[in-house]
Write an enzyme that holds these catalytic residues in place. Sequence first.
Site, PDB file in Angstrom:
ATOM      1  N   SER A 107       0.834  -1.194   0.000  1.00 45.63           N
ATOM      2  CA  SER A 107       0.000   0.000   0.000  1.00 45.63           C
ATOM      3  C   SER A 107       0.876   1.254   0.000  1.00 45.63           C
ATOM      4  O   SER A 107       1.636   1.476  -0.939  1.00 45.63           O
ATOM      5  CB  SER A 107      -0.959  -0.058   1.192  1.00 45.63           C
ATOM      6  OG  SER A 107      -1.964   0.922   1.096  1.00 45.63           O
ATOM      7  N   ASP A 159      -9.874  -3.411  -5.864  1.00 42.55           N
ATOM      8  CA  ASP A 159      -9.218  -2.597  -4.840  1.00 42.55           C
ATOM      9  C   ASP A 159      -9.691  -1.148  -4.957  1.00 42.55           C
ATOM     10  O   ASP A 159      -9.424  -0.492  -5.964  1.00 42.55           O
ATOM     11  CB  ASP A 159      -7.697  -2.668  -5.012  1.00 42.55           C
ATOM     12  CG  ASP A 159      -6.935  -2.066  -3.840  1.00 42.55           C
ATOM     13  OD1 ASP A 159      -7.509  -1.225  -3.130  1.00 42.55           O
ATOM     14  OD2 ASP A 159      -5.770  -2.440  -3.649  1.00 42.55           O
ATOM     15  N   HIS A 190      -8.078  -4.807  -1.362  1.00 42.72           N
ATOM     16  CA  HIS A 190      -6.804  -4.277  -0.878  1.00 42.72           C
ATOM     17  C   HIS A 190      -6.193  -5.227   0.146  1.00 42.72           C
ATOM     18  O   HIS A 190      -6.121  -4.946   1.339  1.00 42.72           O
ATOM     19  CB  HIS A 190      -7.045  -2.895  -0.263  1.00 42.72           C
ATOM     20  CG  HIS A 190      -5.802  -2.068  -0.129  1.00 42.72           C
ATOM     21  ND1 HIS A 190      -5.040  -1.679  -1.207  1.00 42.72           N
ATOM     22  CD2 HIS A 190      -5.184  -1.542   0.971  1.00 42.72           C
ATOM     23  CE1 HIS A 190      -4.026  -0.948  -0.790  1.00 42.72           C
ATOM     24  NE2 HIS A 190      -4.077  -0.858   0.529  1.00 42.72           N
TER      25      HIS A 190
END
Length: 211
Positions: A107, A159, A190
């Site tokens: 991320s 996502d 995610h």
Amino acid sequence: MSGVADFVHVVEPAHRPRTPTLLLLHGTGADERDLLPLGRVLAPGAALLSPRGRVDEHGMNRWFRRLREGVFDVDDVIDRAEELAAWVPVALEHHGLAAPVVAVGFSNGANIAAALMLLHPRLLDGAVLLGGGYPLQGREPGAADLSGRAAFLGVGLTDPISTPDQARLLADHLSALGADVELSEHPGGHQVPPAVLEGARSWFEGRFGPR
């Protein structure tokens, strides 16, 4: 001048000969211990160098500021990448860690790892970028030469945070600069599902495993 104490960090020395150093870069709200288990799975016995992001967003650790969800402060991305790029060689020397150096980011950590590749192309030998996208939003990286470098990208097709379009844009930029890129898309959101983790492990073993 950067010093090793500039970033809170943890280190695990290598337990196997001729293994690379993994630079572990956590996601928003995590810390320097979050990706240690992932590093051990990707490269058993490799050295692990895991710093903590220095940006505080309402009590959450991050690597750079954002203006709102999905919109980065690109000037800060560039400045923070420069800080981290200056620190990494100091930390490697201080702890006696060896090249090659492969970043593993999730991320926000994947985004700063991508910024390191784009802006400081000789720093890293490769990167595993999970749930990340193109960090320079609207700007070109310049004439970086990523020949001889490699990247594995994992992205979820649903996502909402790091969209597939952003991951594909990053893959295109890295490839255009000469990197060997593998893009792994999965149907989830995610997170890092087992199939992507296994793909990353196999990619890493093929590229950077002991010879």
